[in-house]
Design a protein around this motif. Structure first.
Motif, PDB file in Angstrom:
ATOM      1  N   VAL A  56       7.218 -20.988  12.689  1.00 47.06           N
ATOM      2  CA  VAL A  56       6.031 -20.137  12.793  1.00 47.06           C
ATOM      3  C   VAL A  56       4.848 -20.981  12.342  1.00 47.06           C
ATOM      4  O   VAL A  56       4.743 -21.347  11.165  1.00 47.06           O
ATOM      5  CB  VAL A  56       6.150 -18.881  11.904  1.00 47.06           C
ATOM      6  CG1 VAL A  56       4.883 -18.033  12.017  1.00 47.06           C
ATOM      7  CG2 VAL A  56       7.383 -18.070  12.288  1.00 47.06           C
ATOM      8  N   THR A  57       3.970 -21.322  13.270  1.00 46.55           N
ATOM      9  CA  THR A  57       2.835 -22.170  12.920  1.00 46.55           C
ATOM     10  C   THR A  57       1.898 -21.442  11.963  1.00 46.55           C
ATOM     11  O   THR A  57       1.913 -20.207  11.854  1.00 46.55           O
ATOM     12  CB  THR A  57       2.044 -22.574  14.179  1.00 46.55           C
ATOM     13  OG1 THR A  57       1.552 -21.399  14.818  1.00 46.55           O
ATOM     14  CG2 THR A  57       2.917 -23.376  15.138  1.00 46.55           C
ATOM     15  N   GLY A  58       1.054 -22.231  11.299  1.00 46.81           N
ATOM     16  CA  GLY A  58       0.090 -21.644  10.390  1.00 46.81           C
ATOM     17  C   GLY A  58      -0.823 -20.657  11.096  1.00 46.81           C
ATOM     18  O   GLY A  58      -1.166 -19.606  10.553  1.00 46.81           O
ATOM     19  N   ARG A  59      -1.236 -20.979  12.337  1.00 51.40           N
ATOM     20  CA  ARG A  59      -2.138 -20.072  13.066  1.00 51.40           C
ATOM     21  C   ARG A  59      -1.421 -18.771  13.406  1.00 51.40           C
ATOM     22  O   ARG A  59      -2.046 -17.706  13.421  1.00 51.40           O
ATOM     23  CB  ARG A  59      -2.686 -20.742  14.314  1.00 51.40           C
ATOM     24  CG  ARG A  59      -1.684 -20.965  15.416  1.00 51.40           C
ATOM     25  CD  ARG A  59      -2.332 -21.557  16.652  1.00 51.40           C
ATOM     26  NE  ARG A  59      -1.349 -21.786  17.705  1.00 51.40           N
ATOM     27  CZ  ARG A  59      -1.640 -22.270  18.896  1.00 51.40           C
ATOM     28  NH1 ARG A  59      -2.889 -22.593  19.183  1.00 51.40           N
ATOM     29  NH2 ARG A  59      -0.707 -22.452  19.802  1.00 51.40           N
ATOM     30  N   ALA A  60      -0.105 -18.842  13.674  1.00 47.07           N
ATOM     31  CA  ALA A  60       0.644 -17.617  13.947  1.00 47.07           C
ATOM     32  C   ALA A  60       0.761 -16.769  12.686  1.00 47.07           C
ATOM     33  O   ALA A  60       0.560 -15.549  12.721  1.00 47.07           O
ATOM     34  CB  ALA A  60       2.024 -17.960  14.490  1.00 47.07           C
ATOM     35  N   ALA A  61       1.080 -17.397  11.573  1.00 46.08           N
ATOM     36  CA  ALA A  61       1.228 -16.663  10.313  1.00 46.08           C
ATOM     37  C   ALA A  61      -0.080 -15.987   9.915  1.00 46.08           C
ATOM     38  O   ALA A  61      -0.069 -14.892   9.336  1.00 46.08           O
ATOM     39  CB  ALA A  61       1.702 -17.609   9.211  1.00 46.08           C
ATOM     40  N   ARG A  62      -1.203 -16.601  10.241  1.00 46.21           N
ATOM     41  CA  ARG A  62      -2.510 -16.027   9.904  1.00 46.21           C
ATOM     42  C   ARG A  62      -2.757 -14.698  10.598  1.00 46.21           C
ATOM     43  O   ARG A  62      -3.551 -13.880  10.138  1.00 46.21           O
ATOM     44  CB  ARG A  62      -3.628 -16.989  10.302  1.00 46.21           C
ATOM     45  CG  ARG A  62      -3.865 -18.141   9.346  1.00 46.21           C
ATOM     46  CD  ARG A  62      -5.103 -18.895   9.786  1.00 46.21           C
ATOM     47  NE  ARG A  62      -5.456 -19.961   8.855  1.00 46.21           N
ATOM     48  CZ  ARG A  62      -6.670 -20.504   8.783  1.00 46.21           C
ATOM     49  NH1 ARG A  62      -7.641 -20.065   9.558  1.00 46.21           N
ATOM     50  NH2 ARG A  62      -6.918 -21.476   7.927  1.00 46.21           N
ATOM     51  N   LEU A  63      -2.097 -14.474  11.727  1.00 45.57           N
ATOM     52  CA  LEU A  63      -2.317 -13.256  12.492  1.00 45.57           C
ATOM     53  C   LEU A  63      -1.643 -12.040  11.879  1.00 45.57           C
ATOM     54  O   LEU A  63      -1.995 -10.903  12.209  1.00 45.57           O
ATOM     55  CB  LEU A  63      -1.802 -13.435  13.927  1.00 45.57           C
ATOM     56  CG  LEU A  63      -2.630 -14.334  14.839  1.00 45.57           C
ATOM     57  CD1 LEU A  63      -1.884 -14.577  16.138  1.00 45.57           C
ATOM     58  CD2 LEU A  63      -3.984 -13.698  15.120  1.00 45.57           C
ATOM     59  N   LEU A  64      -0.678 -12.263  11.015  1.00 41.12           N
ATOM     60  CA  LEU A  64       0.060 -11.147  10.445  1.00 41.12           C
ATOM     61  C   LEU A  64      -0.697 -10.518   9.285  1.00 41.12           C
ATOM     62  O   LEU A  64      -1.296 -11.235   8.475  1.00 41.12           O
ATOM     63  CB  LEU A  64       1.442 -11.616   9.966  1.00 41.12           C
ATOM     64  CG  LEU A  64       2.415 -12.004  11.083  1.00 41.12           C
ATOM     65  CD1 LEU A  64       3.689 -12.584  10.476  1.00 41.12           C
ATOM     66  CD2 LEU A  64       2.752 -10.803  11.962  1.00 41.12           C
ATOM     67  N   PRO A  65      -0.646  -9.202   9.166  1.00 46.96           N
ATOM     68  CA  PRO A  65      -1.328  -8.533   8.055  1.00 46.96           C
ATOM     69  C   PRO A  65      -0.505  -8.498   6.777  1.00 46.96           C
ATOM     70  O   PRO A  65      -0.825  -7.763   5.858  1.00 46.96           O
ATOM     71  CB  PRO A  65      -1.551  -7.113   8.613  1.00 46.96           C
ATOM     72  CG  PRO A  65      -0.451  -6.919   9.585  1.00 46.96           C
ATOM     73  CD  PRO A  65      -0.138  -8.259  10.170  1.00 46.96           C
ATOM     74  N   PHE A  66       0.550  -9.308   6.720  1.00 48.21           N
ATOM     75  CA  PHE A  66       1.379  -9.418   5.518  1.00 48.21           C
ATOM     76  C   PHE A  66       1.985 -10.811   5.485  1.00 48.21           C
ATOM     77  O   PHE A  66       1.986 -11.536   6.484  1.00 48.21           O
ATOM     78  CB  PHE A  66       2.475  -8.341   5.495  1.00 48.21           C
ATOM     79  CG  PHE A  66       3.195  -8.187   6.818  1.00 48.21           C
ATOM     80  CD1 PHE A  66       4.162  -9.101   7.231  1.00 48.21           C
ATOM     81  CD2 PHE A  66       2.886  -7.130   7.660  1.00 48.21           C
ATOM     82  CE1 PHE A  66       4.809  -8.962   8.442  1.00 48.21           C
ATOM     83  CE2 PHE A  66       3.524  -6.976   8.883  1.00 48.21           C
ATOM     84  CZ  PHE A  66       4.487  -7.901   9.264  1.00 48.21           C
ATOM     85  N   SER A  67       2.515 -11.193   4.344  1.00 48.28           N
ATOM     86  CA  SER A  67       3.053 -12.539   4.160  1.00 48.28           C
ATOM     87  C   SER A  67       4.473 -12.650   4.699  1.00 48.28           C
ATOM     88  O   SER A  67       5.274 -11.707   4.603  1.00 48.28           O
ATOM     89  CB  SER A  67       3.040 -12.896   2.669  1.00 48.28           C
ATOM     90  OG  SER A  67       3.717 -14.126   2.448  1.00 48.28           O
TER      91      SER A  67
END
Length: 373
Positions: A56-67
């Motif tokens: 999961v790239t950093g840009r993908a993880a940024r899209l989630l509203p949770f960690s």
């Protein structure tokens, strides 16, 4: 005098989502969290596994509203990139490029978040997208699902192919994405670290399918991995949308892999899954609130937000296929890596947004791509 009443049937749910992978569960979470009545269906019973490199790239993880921290098994901040086992460079990023996980853990985690937000989850059921008692129906059951066909959407899809296996963990692969470019036409080989194993795979154009097993073995041998130690060897298809493919009609839409939203060069679809989930949730909320009549604004948002990345992916794919040595030489320039780093970390929305010398490097790769057409 009697009063005549007319009754308008009310759908049992506001939104039905067929498929509880990353795209479906994330869309369900967003909608349920907004107070929408959501039904989330999947034919599997979770936790279940899916073939996937699990990055999961950093840009993908940024899209989630949770960690995603509860399911992260390794954090990658280094790129080790080779060309046909003859050339190699290593670059270290200023922060995480990607988070490594396993689909059995990630997908179950996302499903649990959707349920906790209020979505009704039904596992182990085969659902027909045409028969859902809901105002809005979203297909999210991947490239092998039936929802896109049932809804007559996403018909312009081509496929790549990949083969992967898991091998015993080795500390030397920790915290790095190891890529071997052009070992197979239209793709690359990889070694991705996990908590207790490494995931090794090769992927490329559909016609390369018969070569995958031999190329996977060679990749292992080149990196000192015992090919006979392979476990859970699996092949799969990578769906890639062609320009103009319809993703929404009326109050139906498809997202994630069901929509063919996989990057043509990297084969990664996680960013596109999370982003399409957000875009369709926004469009669905507008329909439910009476601000829009259809989900077609979702398609328009995909064209604005995802299509430029898809176009860039096709360009990079062509460049590495036709002129691998020249493109690789450009890719290994530190300035090019900085642009790539910003893309993977979500600091650049798409390659054309690069500025200064980074933009020059990206434009050089595009020039190679145009020469390859």
């Amino acid at each position: 005098m009697g009063r005549h009443c007319s009754f308008v049937p009310v759908a049992s749910y506001d939104v039905a989502i067929v498929g509880a992978g990353p795209a479906g569960s994330t869309a369900a979470y967003r909608l349920a969290n907004a107070g929408v009545r959501v039904l989330l269906l999947d034919r599997a019973t979770f936790p279940r596994d899916k073939p996937c490199g699990g990055g999961v790239t950093g840009r993908a993880a940024r899209l989630l509203p949770f960690s995603l921290e509860p399911v992260v098994e390794d954090t990658v901040d280094r790129l080790d990139c080779g060309l046909r086992y003859r050339h190699r460079f290593t670059r270290t990023a200023r922060g995480p490029l990607a988070y490594m996980t396993q689909r059995r853990r990630l997908d179950h985690f996302l499903l649990q978040r959707a349920a906790a937000a209020g979505a009704e989850v039904r596992e182990g059921v085969t659902a027909d997208a045409r028969e859902q008692d809901a105002r809005i129906v979203i297909g999210a059951d991947g490239c092998n699902g039936a929802s896109a066909k049932q809804l007559e959407l996403a018909q312009g899809i081509v496929h790549g192919v990949a083969l992967e296996a898991n091998f015993p963990h080795e500390a030397r692969f920790a915290h790095a994405m190891l890529l071997e470019i052009a070992v197979i036409r239209g793709g690359y080989g990889w070694v991705f670290p996990k908590a207790d194993h490494v995931n090794v795979g090769v992927g490329g154009n559909a016609e390369e399918g018969p070569k995958l097993r031999a190329e996977l073995r060679r990749l292992c041998e080149e990196y000192g991995i015992d090919p006979d130690a392979a476990a859970e060897t699996r092949g799969y298809r990578l769906p890639m949308r062609l320009p103009g493919t319809t993703l929404a009609r009326g109050t139906t839409a498809v997202i994630g892999d069901a929509a063919g939203l996989v990057d043509p060069f990297s084969g990664d679809g996680m960013y596109e899954a999370f982003l399409s989930a957000k875009l369709v949730a926004d469009a669905a909320l507008d329909v439910l609130a009476g601000r829009a009549e259809t989900l077609e604004p979702y398609q328009e948002a995909v064209e604005r937000r995802i299509t430029p990345l898809t176009r860039a992916g096709w360009g990079a794919k062509r460049a590495f296929e036709r002129f691998p040595r020249t493109t690789y030489a450009l890719a290994r320039v530190p300035i090019t890596f900085r642009a790539l780093e910003k893309l993977l970390r979500g600091e650049l929305p798409e390659p054309h947004a690069a500025r200064g010398v980074e933009r020059v490097a990206i434009r050089a790769i595009y020039a190679i791509s145009r020469a390859a057409t």
